[in-house]
Design a protein around this motif. Structure first.
Motif, PDB file in Angstrom:
ATOM      1  N   ASN A   1      45.432 -41.683  21.329  1.00  0.00           N
ATOM      2  CA  ASN A   1      44.650 -40.538  21.796  1.00  0.00           C
ATOM      3  C   ASN A   1      44.565 -40.474  23.319  1.00  0.00           C
ATOM      4  O   ASN A   1      44.332 -39.407  23.878  1.00  0.00           O
TER       5      ASN A   1
ATOM      6  N   ARG B   1      45.388 -37.116  25.151  1.00  0.00           N
ATOM      7  CA  ARG B   1      44.471 -36.523  26.128  1.00  0.00           C
ATOM      8  C   ARG B   1      45.170 -36.265  27.457  1.00  0.00           C
ATOM      9  O   ARG B   1      45.077 -35.178  28.026  1.00  0.00           O
TER      10      ARG B   1
ATOM     11  N   THR C   1      47.869 -33.429  27.184  1.00  0.00           N
ATOM     12  CA  THR C   1      47.226 -32.121  27.021  1.00  0.00           C
ATOM     13  C   THR C   1      46.640 -31.666  28.355  1.00  0.00           C
ATOM     14  O   THR C   1      46.752 -30.502  28.749  1.00  0.00           O
TER      15      THR C   1
ATOM     16  N   TYR D   1      33.783 -35.493  17.025  1.00  0.00           N
ATOM     17  CA  TYR D   1      34.348 -36.718  16.440  1.00  0.00           C
ATOM     18  C   TYR D   1      33.214 -37.746  16.358  1.00  0.00           C
ATOM     19  O   TYR D   1      32.567 -38.028  17.372  1.00  0.00           O
TER      20      TYR D   1
ATOM     21  N   TYR E   1      40.040 -32.696  37.749  1.00  0.00           N
ATOM     22  CA  TYR E   1      41.028 -33.700  37.317  1.00  0.00           C
ATOM     23  C   TYR E   1      41.622 -34.459  38.498  1.00  0.00           C
ATOM     24  O   TYR E   1      41.959 -35.633  38.376  1.00  0.00           O
TER      25      TYR E   1
ATOM     26  N   PHE F   1      36.282 -43.339  28.984  1.00  0.00           N
ATOM     27  CA  PHE F   1      37.643 -43.266  28.433  1.00  0.00           C
ATOM     28  C   PHE F   1      38.295 -44.651  28.418  1.00  0.00           C
ATOM     29  O   PHE F   1      39.007 -45.003  27.484  1.00  0.00           O
TER      30      PHE F   1
ATOM     31  N   LEU G   1      37.857 -46.572  23.509  1.00  0.00           N
ATOM     32  CA  LEU G   1      39.063 -45.808  23.131  1.00  0.00           C
ATOM     33  C   LEU G   1      38.734 -44.583  22.291  1.00  0.00           C
ATOM     34  O   LEU G   1      39.342 -43.526  22.439  1.00  0.00           O
ATOM     35  N   GLU G   2      37.769 -44.731  21.390  1.00  0.00           N
ATOM     36  CA  GLU G   2      37.421 -43.632  20.481  1.00  0.00           C
ATOM     37  C   GLU G   2      37.049 -42.341  21.223  1.00  0.00           C
ATOM     38  O   GLU G   2      37.242 -41.239  20.724  1.00  0.00           O
TER      39      GLU G   2
ATOM     40  N   ASN H   1      38.461 -41.081  23.641  1.00  0.00           N
ATOM     41  CA  ASN H   1      39.674 -40.323  23.957  1.00  0.00           C
ATOM     42  C   ASN H   1      40.017 -39.281  22.890  1.00  0.00           C
ATOM     43  O   ASN H   1      40.708 -38.303  23.171  1.00  0.00           O
ATOM     44  N   VAL H   2      39.538 -39.493  21.675  1.00  0.00           N
ATOM     45  CA  VAL H   2      39.740 -38.478  20.626  1.00  0.00           C
ATOM     46  C   VAL H   2      39.014 -37.199  21.044  1.00  0.00           C
ATOM     47  O   VAL H   2      39.566 -36.090  20.972  1.00  0.00           O
TER      48      VAL H   2
ATOM     49  N   GLY I   1      38.085 -36.399  24.129  1.00  0.00           N
ATOM     50  CA  GLY I   1      38.768 -35.875  25.318  1.00  0.00           C
ATOM     51  C   GLY I   1      39.990 -35.061  24.930  1.00  0.00           C
ATOM     52  O   GLY I   1      40.222 -33.966  25.445  1.00  0.00           O
ATOM     53  N   ARG I   2      40.755 -35.585  23.990  1.00  0.00           N
ATOM     54  CA  ARG I   2      41.963 -34.882  23.538  1.00  0.00           C
ATOM     55  C   ARG I   2      41.617 -33.555  22.869  1.00  0.00           C
ATOM     56  O   ARG I   2      42.220 -32.522  23.172  1.00  0.00           O
TER      57      ARG I   2
ATOM     58  N   THR J   1      40.170 -30.957  25.389  1.00  0.00           N
ATOM     59  CA  THR J   1      41.216 -30.469  26.299  1.00  0.00           C
ATOM     60  C   THR J   1      42.127 -29.497  25.566  1.00  0.00           C
ATOM     61  O   THR J   1      42.508 -28.451  26.077  1.00  0.00           O
ATOM     62  N   ARG J   2      42.454 -29.829  24.334  1.00  0.00           N
ATOM     63  CA  ARG J   2      43.280 -28.971  23.499  1.00  0.00           C
ATOM     64  C   ARG J   2      42.619 -27.618  23.261  1.00  0.00           C
ATOM     65  O   ARG J   2      43.256 -26.568  23.323  1.00  0.00           O
TER      66      ARG J   2
END
Lengths: 189, 189
Positions: A120, A124, A127, B12, B84, B113, B117-118, B120-121, B123-124, B127-128
């Motif tokens: 992920n 991230r 994306t 999530y 960013y 982040f 790690l979780e 990042n799900v 974040g992904r 962002t998507r």
């Protein structure tokens, strides 16, 4: 490690487990110049990594082709809405040169996201990279004059001017082919 | 759990560890109508969650204000490139109504982040979500006529027509205020 896996590993270092899983599922596909990767009505089922070549995404406005993007070596491409929602696309994706691609399916990628949390981070960051590209395109269209958009392309992506036919670049820059042709001649003289 | 944490947890499901870390660092800020969250030259140091209210992002094209986006309750906002890259912004972000926001800093988010790690799900997926919004905006500007862009707004974000002054909406739809005013009158009659 093939080029696609090397690229992902450079974005964020992956464990051996993920690397070998990726290696085992990655498929490759070659396109000859002019061949279509996607047409309207088809679902964009795969996410592609470009090993070699150049592709154009476009859609039709009436009879006019409008170029949405050009992507080349080391880019990761999908038809955004079609891929994320797994619905029919309104876009064409076509090879402008002979291309070598790697890909996995939407469901294979989804499995990786769910099984390996670390992946992920890559999802991230990639994306985010393309959100910034889209953001800059929107800003350029809304904020810059035609001459400034041409100058921006010259500064940021000069390679496209050499590799993409002028008629495709014009709609990408939201200008008429004649305008772009005039600008190019003026600057190259 | 406050509203921002609840929202993220719904995107999530997060572990108790992340939830309590988020709870301990989230800060809140209120803006009165007309107040600026960001001005050109300033770095967008924070990522904001909108608990209440409506904000507009715009930039200047010569003397003209061009609206880039409107965001409201349950949206997560930044000035994309400035946040960013942590560089000075070229955009304004202004409250169009009284607003209540939650936020964390870029470095706090980056720490999360890296540590969890979780996260990042989330974040992904967020962002998507905004890549799809930006993608649709680009498509609308390039592919649709002014009348079709108005109709799209009416279908997808009718609330904006009630909450945003017409002069701000016009540049967002890439049309003149008079054109938008004419369309609104025609359709409401």
């Amino acid at each position: 490690m093939n080029e696609a896996v090397q690229y992902l590993h450079a974005v964020y270092p992956l464990s051996d487990e993920v690397l070998s899983h990726l290696d085992s599922i990655l498929k490759s596909r070659s396109l000859v110049k002019g061949e279509f990767l996607l047409k309207p009505g088809e679902v964009c089922e795969n996410i592609y990594f470009i090993k070699k070549g150049l592709l154009r995404c476009y859609y039709l406005r009436g009879e006019t082709e409008v170029s949405a993007w050009f992507m080349k070596e080391a880019d990761v491409i999908v038809s955004v809405d079609s891929y994320y929602e797994q619905v029919p696309s309104y876009e064409y994706i076509q090879a402008l040169e002979d291309c070598d691609l790697y890909y996995i399916t939407f469901y294979e990628e989804d499995y990786i996201f769910q099984t390996y949390l670390e992946y992920n981070v890559i999802g991230r960051l990639l994306t985010r990279k393309y959100l910034q590209v889209w953001n800059r395109q929107l800003r350029n269209i809304r904020m810059l004059s035609a001459a400034e958009r041409y100058q921006e392309l010259l500064n940021k992506e000069p390679e496209l001017l050499l590799r993409v036919p002028l008629k495709y670049l014009a709609s990408y820059l939201d200008m008429l082919p004649e305008t772009l042709s005039r600008m190019r001649n003026r600057i190259s003289n």
